[in-house]
Design an enzyme around this catalytic site. Structure first.
Site, short mmCIF file in Angstrom:
data_model
loop_
_atom_site.label_atom_id
_atom_site.label_comp_id
_atom_site.label_asym_id
_atom_site.label_seq_id
_atom_site.Cartn_x
_atom_site.Cartn_y
_atom_site.Cartn_z
N SER A 1 0.81 -1.22 0.00
CA SER A 1 0.00 0.00 0.00
C SER A 1 0.84 1.27 0.00
CB SER A 1 -0.94 0.01 1.21
OG SER A 1 -1.80 -1.10 1.19
N THR B 1 -4.86 -3.96 7.72
CA THR B 1 -4.43 -5.29 7.28
C THR B 1 -4.22 -6.20 8.49
OG1 THR B 1 -2.90 -6.46 5.80
CG2 THR B 1 -1.94 -4.72 7.17
N LYS C 1 -8.11 -6.61 11.06
CA LYS C 1 -9.32 -6.37 10.26
C LYS C 1 -10.62 -6.60 11.04
CE LYS C 1 -7.22 -7.25 5.77
NZ LYS C 1 -7.40 -7.84 4.44
N ASP D 1 -11.83 -5.43 0.11
CA ASP D 1 -11.17 -6.69 -0.24
C ASP D 1 -12.06 -7.55 -1.13
OD1 ASP D 1 -8.73 -6.38 1.06
OD2 ASP D 1 -9.43 -7.27 2.93
N GLY E 1 -7.88 -21.19 5.44
CA GLY E 1 -7.72 -20.16 6.46
C GLY E 1 -9.06 -19.54 6.84
#
Length: 244
Positions: A17, A60, A64, A101, A125
């Site tokens: 970013s 991030t 989050k 996202d 995950g």
């Protein structure tokens, strides 16, 4: 006054970013800067929020979900997902959480689906990023199952993955940090021998550009994608959110 935007996270010196937005601001001649707020603990976010020059934030790993309790309001999509990666400071300094996202993932996945349509997916995950992926798949009418090291009753464990499961789930998305630079030798423990040219492997990791997970898929003929395009799209969407 230079407007400050930034990224909240932990151990984020590698971050995409900062370089993306710094180049964008320079190219578009914006009186803005972008900085990494590398927080050892989420409570340190209070100091960042108090800073009068901060106009917007990205969020991030691993904050989050934790960040939500510090916000005044959630956009309906972020509320449904249960994770935030964009914070807008409105004119009254109210903090509103968004999720871009899912947008970045959806738009970067669509070209792959045109080449190889799929009906079922495995999400490796269960962290904040995986929630946005699940939301996107639901909107695309793709049935999904989470794979976890500590599964609940609706999830699979890695040692349950067999030929039948791999064959029936043609899209596999890595939402874990396994394989991220510098630990590039790591990869999710799935039975790669059952992959085929009918599979799509998508890794949210972008550094390295080809993880061991993706390489093992490519060796079996699978279509592969890293997370760079998703990141670019979600970053552009962040900028739109901050400026509307």
């Amino acid at each position: 006054m230079t407007k400050i935007y930034g990224l909240l996270g932990k151990n984020i010196s590698y971050s995409f970013s900062e370089s993306f937005f710094s180049k964008k601001f320079e190219k578009e001649n914006k009186d803005c800067s972008y900085t990494n707020f590398d927080l050892k603990d989420i409570t340190a976010v209070e100091e960042v929020i108090k800073n009068e020059t901060v106009q917007g934030l990205n969020v991030t790993i691993p904050y989050k979900e934790e960040i939500i309790s510090y916000l005044n309001e959630l956009d309906p999509t972020a509320k449904e997902i249960g994770a935030v990666n964009v914070i807008k400071f409105d004119k009254n300094k109210k903090l509103i959480g968004y999720n871009s996202d899912y947008y970045g993932f959806t738009e970067s996945l669509k070209p792959l689906l045109q080449k190889r349509p799929v009906q079922k997916a495995l999400i490796l995950g269960t962290g904040g990023a995986s929630k946005a992926i699940a939301y996107a798949l639901k909107k695309l009418n793709i049935e999904y199952t989470f794979v976890s090291r500590t599964p609940n009753t609706q999830e699979l464990s890695y040692n349950q993955l067999d030929q039948n499961i791999i064959n029936s789930n043609k899209l596999i998305i890595n939402c874990t940090p396994l394989g991220t630079h510098p630990n590039v030798q790591n990869y999710p423990n799935i039975p790669y021998e059952y992959l085929s040219e009918n599979h799509i492997l998508y890794d949210l990791i972008y550094n390295p550009s080809e993880t061991t997970f993706l390489r093992k898929g490519k060796e079996k003929g699978a279509l592969i994608s890293n997370g760079l395009q998703m990141l670019i799209l979600q970053a552009e969407r962040s900028w739109e959110i901050w400026n509307t």
